[in-house]
Design an enzyme around this catalytic site. Sequence first.
Site, PDB file in Angstrom:
ATOM      1  N   SER A   1       0.888  -1.114   0.097  1.00  0.00           N
ATOM      2  CA  SER A   1       0.027  -0.005  -0.041  1.00  0.00           C
ATOM      3  C   SER A   1       0.813   1.285  -0.093  1.00  0.00           C
ATOM      4  O   SER A   1       1.839   1.193   0.790  1.00  0.00           O
ATOM      5  CB  SER A   1      -0.991  -0.106   1.387  1.00  0.00           C
ATOM      6  OG  SER A   1      -1.392   1.201   1.448  1.00  0.00           O
TER       7      SER A   1
ATOM      8  N   TYR B   1      -3.752  -1.182   9.636  1.00  0.00           N
ATOM      9  CA  TYR B   1      -3.536  -1.745   8.345  1.00  0.00           C
ATOM     10  C   TYR B   1      -2.204  -1.246   7.456  1.00  0.00           C
ATOM     11  O   TYR B   1      -1.509  -1.950   7.178  1.00  0.00           O
ATOM     12  CB  TYR B   1      -4.808  -1.083   7.509  1.00  0.00           C
ATOM     13  CG  TYR B   1      -4.721  -1.352   5.843  1.00  0.00           C
ATOM     14  CD1 TYR B   1      -4.989  -2.647   5.269  1.00  0.00           C
ATOM     15  CD2 TYR B   1      -4.095  -0.320   5.034  1.00  0.00           C
ATOM     16  CE1 TYR B   1      -4.733  -2.852   4.023  1.00  0.00           C
ATOM     17  CE2 TYR B   1      -3.885  -0.576   3.668  1.00  0.00           C
ATOM     18  CZ  TYR B   1      -4.216  -1.603   3.266  1.00  0.00           C
ATOM     19  OH  TYR B   1      -4.038  -1.967   1.763  1.00  0.00           O
TER      20      TYR B   1
ATOM     21  N   LYS C   1       1.011  -3.337   6.485  1.00  0.00           N
ATOM     22  CA  LYS C   1       1.661  -3.345   5.194  1.00  0.00           C
ATOM     23  C   LYS C   1       3.016  -2.867   5.178  1.00  0.00           C
ATOM     24  O   LYS C   1       3.877  -3.313   4.329  1.00  0.00           O
ATOM     25  CB  LYS C   1       0.807  -2.410   4.098  1.00  0.00           C
ATOM     26  CG  LYS C   1      -0.475  -2.941   4.135  1.00  0.00           C
ATOM     27  CD  LYS C   1      -0.675  -4.154   2.871  1.00  0.00           C
ATOM     28  CE  LYS C   1      -1.598  -4.837   2.487  1.00  0.00           C
ATOM     29  NZ  LYS C   1      -1.774  -5.796   1.641  1.00  0.00           N
TER      30      LYS C   1
END
Length: 269
Positions: free
Chosen positions: A149, A186, A190
């Site tokens: 990401s 999140y 990542k």
Amino acid sequence: MDHETIVLVTGANTGLGFEMIRALCSSEKSYELLVGGRSLIKAEQAVDAVMKEFPSTASRVWPVQIDVEDDESIQRVFDEVQTRFGRLDALVNNAGAQFDPQFLAGSLTMRQAWNASWNVNTVGTQVMTATFVPLLLKSNDPRLLFITSGTSTLKGTENPELPINKVPLAGWPKKSLTALSYIPAYRSSKCGMNMMMREWYRMLKEDGVKVWCISPGFLATGLGGSQEANKSLGAGDPATAGYFVRAVLEGQRDDDVGRVLVRDGVQPW
């Protein structure tokens, strides 16, 4: 069958994973494409949809049930690929999830949201990769991709103009947090994936495995909210991620192995 490139994409029945399958089916190159989904029915539906769209594709498409949180399902697919093909040419670790919105909504505790984020995005991907390495090593041109990401880059956190980096007002608790400004579990998972990629690059370099992270950009998928909501915020066409991954699989970014790729270069760390 030996001349065809065998590719397994996790989380491929929807979102970016499905766009990858679409892009590969539109290629002149022939593939054996394994569409991984947590639900076999949804994987089968994805296969039906892509075959209706590309009836003349040079590739063959297979549905497989795989959940990166379930070691038994990972092993079952390994056994299936080993029996059917005897090797794997490319593994695209695409399956991922965002749980911070559920914490904000109160449906998950902080511990649950963080544990789930790392279990899916990082730990599950690590187990998946470790399981399939023996089949990758039987390929003449093994490729290993991790879908990361743009929020995972440490350098990127220095840009205060991005909503995800907006500094909240003083005081506790922070009452103005939204899914646009609060996805720490999140983005941390990542970021961990990026280092995991570097470790796999190091471990498999002498084996000739080409390894990358792919940072596809902010695209209009259902991750962290609705597709339409993300589009209204400026998210791009998710199909671009499919063609990006296809370009990597077809050798266009071989000079950048071991790095986090964006479409026009390398993502700063």
